[in-house]
Write a protein that holds these residues in place. Sequence first.
Motif, PDB file in Angstrom:
ATOM      1  N   THR A   1      -4.915 -72.031  84.742  1.00  0.00           N
ATOM      2  CA  THR A   1      -5.040 -71.023  83.542  1.00  0.00           C
ATOM      3  C   THR A   1      -6.163 -71.463  82.221  1.00  0.00           C
ATOM      4  O   THR A   1      -6.251 -70.643  81.566  1.00  0.00           O
ATOM      5  CB  THR A   1      -3.533 -71.248  82.653  1.00  0.00           C
ATOM      6  OG1 THR A   1      -3.288 -72.748  82.169  1.00  0.00           O
ATOM      7  CG2 THR A   1      -2.331 -70.744  83.495  1.00  0.00           C
ATOM      8  N   GLY A   2      -6.836 -72.597  82.685  1.00  0.00           N
ATOM      9  CA  GLY A   2      -7.869 -73.016  81.702  1.00  0.00           C
ATOM     10  C   GLY A   2      -9.377 -72.383  82.061  1.00  0.00           C
ATOM     11  O   GLY A   2      -9.297 -71.750  82.929  1.00  0.00           O
ATOM     12  N   PRO A   3     -10.111 -72.808  81.532  1.00  0.00           N
ATOM     13  CA  PRO A   3     -11.549 -72.505  81.903  1.00  0.00           C
ATOM     14  C   PRO A   3     -11.876 -72.854  83.154  1.00  0.00           C
ATOM     15  O   PRO A   3     -11.246 -73.740  83.576  1.00  0.00           O
ATOM     16  CB  PRO A   3     -12.452 -73.362  80.679  1.00  0.00           C
ATOM     17  CG  PRO A   3     -11.482 -73.768  79.832  1.00  0.00           C
ATOM     18  CD  PRO A   3     -10.223 -73.802  80.323  1.00  0.00           C
ATOM     19  N   VAL A   4     -12.960 -72.058  83.957  1.00  0.00           N
ATOM     20  CA  VAL A   4     -13.230 -72.426  85.052  1.00  0.00           C
ATOM     21  C   VAL A   4     -14.948 -72.915  84.980  1.00  0.00           C
ATOM     22  O   VAL A   4     -15.438 -71.963  84.359  1.00  0.00           O
ATOM     23  CB  VAL A   4     -13.150 -71.432  86.325  1.00  0.00           C
ATOM     24  CG1 VAL A   4     -13.720 -71.705  87.556  1.00  0.00           C
ATOM     25  CG2 VAL A   4     -11.632 -71.204  86.184  1.00  0.00           C
ATOM     26  N   ALA A   5     -15.212 -73.970  85.423  1.00  0.00           N
ATOM     27  CA  ALA A   5     -16.645 -74.356  85.051  1.00  0.00           C
ATOM     28  C   ALA A   5     -16.995 -75.119  86.234  1.00  0.00           C
ATOM     29  O   ALA A   5     -16.465 -75.846  86.917  1.00  0.00           O
ATOM     30  CB  ALA A   5     -16.714 -75.261  83.972  1.00  0.00           C
ATOM     31  N   CYS A   6     -18.626 -75.153  86.617  1.00  0.00           N
ATOM     32  CA  CYS A   6     -19.290 -75.856  87.382  1.00  0.00           C
ATOM     33  C   CYS A   6     -20.661 -76.086  87.159  1.00  0.00           C
ATOM     34  O   CYS A   6     -21.035 -75.161  86.344  1.00  0.00           O
ATOM     35  CB  CYS A   6     -18.930 -75.534  88.919  1.00  0.00           C
ATOM     36  SG  CYS A   6     -19.741 -74.088  89.346  1.00  0.00           S
ATOM     37  N   VAL A   7     -21.321 -76.931  87.867  1.00  0.00           N
ATOM     38  CA  VAL A   7     -22.692 -77.137  87.703  1.00  0.00           C
ATOM     39  C   VAL A   7     -23.345 -76.679  88.872  1.00  0.00           C
ATOM     40  O   VAL A   7     -23.266 -77.258  89.914  1.00  0.00           O
ATOM     41  CB  VAL A   7     -23.169 -78.426  87.068  1.00  0.00           C
ATOM     42  CG1 VAL A   7     -24.517 -78.570  86.879  1.00  0.00           C
ATOM     43  CG2 VAL A   7     -22.558 -78.594  85.574  1.00  0.00           C
ATOM     44  N   LEU A   8     -24.527 -75.791  88.928  1.00  0.00           N
ATOM     45  CA  LEU A   8     -24.965 -75.391  90.238  1.00  0.00           C
ATOM     46  C   LEU A   8     -26.511 -75.660  89.760  1.00  0.00           C
ATOM     47  O   LEU A   8     -27.112 -75.310  88.725  1.00  0.00           O
ATOM     48  CB  LEU A   8     -24.906 -73.926  90.500  1.00  0.00           C
ATOM     49  CG  LEU A   8     -23.751 -73.448  90.678  1.00  0.00           C
ATOM     50  CD1 LEU A   8     -23.735 -71.948  91.113  1.00  0.00           C
ATOM     51  CD2 LEU A   8     -22.970 -74.187  91.995  1.00  0.00           C
ATOM     52  N   THR A   9     -27.425 -75.976  90.787  1.00  0.00           N
ATOM     53  CA  THR A   9     -28.770 -76.048  90.772  1.00  0.00           C
ATOM     54  C   THR A   9     -29.420 -74.869  91.154  1.00  0.00           C
ATOM     55  O   THR A   9     -29.156 -74.395  92.218  1.00  0.00           O
ATOM     56  CB  THR A   9     -29.413 -77.023  91.654  1.00  0.00           C
ATOM     57  OG1 THR A   9     -28.559 -78.381  91.125  1.00  0.00           O
ATOM     58  CG2 THR A   9     -30.892 -77.289  91.452  1.00  0.00           C
ATOM     59  N   LEU A  10     -30.008 -74.107  90.190  1.00  0.00           N
ATOM     60  CA  LEU A  10     -30.515 -72.782  90.377  1.00  0.00           C
ATOM     61  C   LEU A  10     -32.209 -73.102  90.357  1.00  0.00           C
ATOM     62  O   LEU A  10     -32.637 -74.108  89.858  1.00  0.00           O
ATOM     63  CB  LEU A  10     -30.527 -71.962  89.037  1.00  0.00           C
ATOM     64  CG  LEU A  10     -29.077 -70.991  89.491  1.00  0.00           C
ATOM     65  CD1 LEU A  10     -28.057 -71.465  89.156  1.00  0.00           C
ATOM     66  CD2 LEU A  10     -29.230 -69.920  88.160  1.00  0.00           C
ATOM     67  N   TYR A  11     -33.171 -72.399  90.893  1.00  0.00           N
ATOM     68  CA  TYR A  11     -34.390 -72.779  90.967  1.00  0.00           C
ATOM     69  C   TYR A  11     -35.363 -71.508  90.299  1.00  0.00           C
ATOM     70  O   TYR A  11     -35.154 -70.424  90.502  1.00  0.00           O
ATOM     71  CB  TYR A  11     -34.944 -72.911  92.363  1.00  0.00           C
ATOM     72  CG  TYR A  11     -34.194 -74.199  93.341  1.00  0.00           C
ATOM     73  CD1 TYR A  11     -34.813 -75.525  92.904  1.00  0.00           C
ATOM     74  CD2 TYR A  11     -32.933 -73.979  93.569  1.00  0.00           C
ATOM     75  CE1 TYR A  11     -34.336 -76.324  93.493  1.00  0.00           C
ATOM     76  CE2 TYR A  11     -32.365 -75.063  94.060  1.00  0.00           C
ATOM     77  CZ  TYR A  11     -33.120 -76.195  93.956  1.00  0.00           C
ATOM     78  OH  TYR A  11     -32.399 -77.279  94.492  1.00  0.00           O
TER      79      TYR A  11
END
Length: 179
Positions: free
Chosen positions: A44-54
């Motif tokens: 029910t809370g925030p959904v977050a992740c770190v991706l490496t973009l180029y």
Amino acid sequence: MPRDPLPQGTAAPHGTALPADVAADADHAAAPRPRTTHEPEPQTGPVACVLTLYMLFDDDRIAAVPTRFSYDADEPFAVRLAFHTGEYDEAEWVFARELLADGLRGPSGEGDIRLWPSHCPQHGGVLRIALDSPHGSAVLEAVAAEVAQWLEGTHAVVPPGGELSPLPTDEELARLAAG
């Protein structure tokens, strides 16, 4: 017009050798991309992740840009991308979650934000993200499967089409009217 990502190795797409400092970036891009680091979040809370973009430059250089993807049910239509550029602050873009979903399937958006699927020989399906602002423009590339996986997590919190709270039923309206 965006170019395809650099082929494996340090040669630019047209066979032009890259300078040594750029070649290191190209070698990094040719290596397997880091996996997504998903943060455990309640449904029910925030959904977050770190991706490496180029980031793709006009002179065929590329640079890795760690990017935090975040979604909060309190803003159910919006996704946030915060780009960690190495400066003292981040560049953050906020746009429609539906635009991101559409961009994974086909060309989407116009004006300041445009997205489209593409293919990279080393990494398979990628998502291109073109951003334009008064401060400049950039074309970034993300592994499409990683973006889709994160987006699916947002759908677990607020399903597509469920962004607006449901309208009250006739029974609920009758109870409210009765007092």
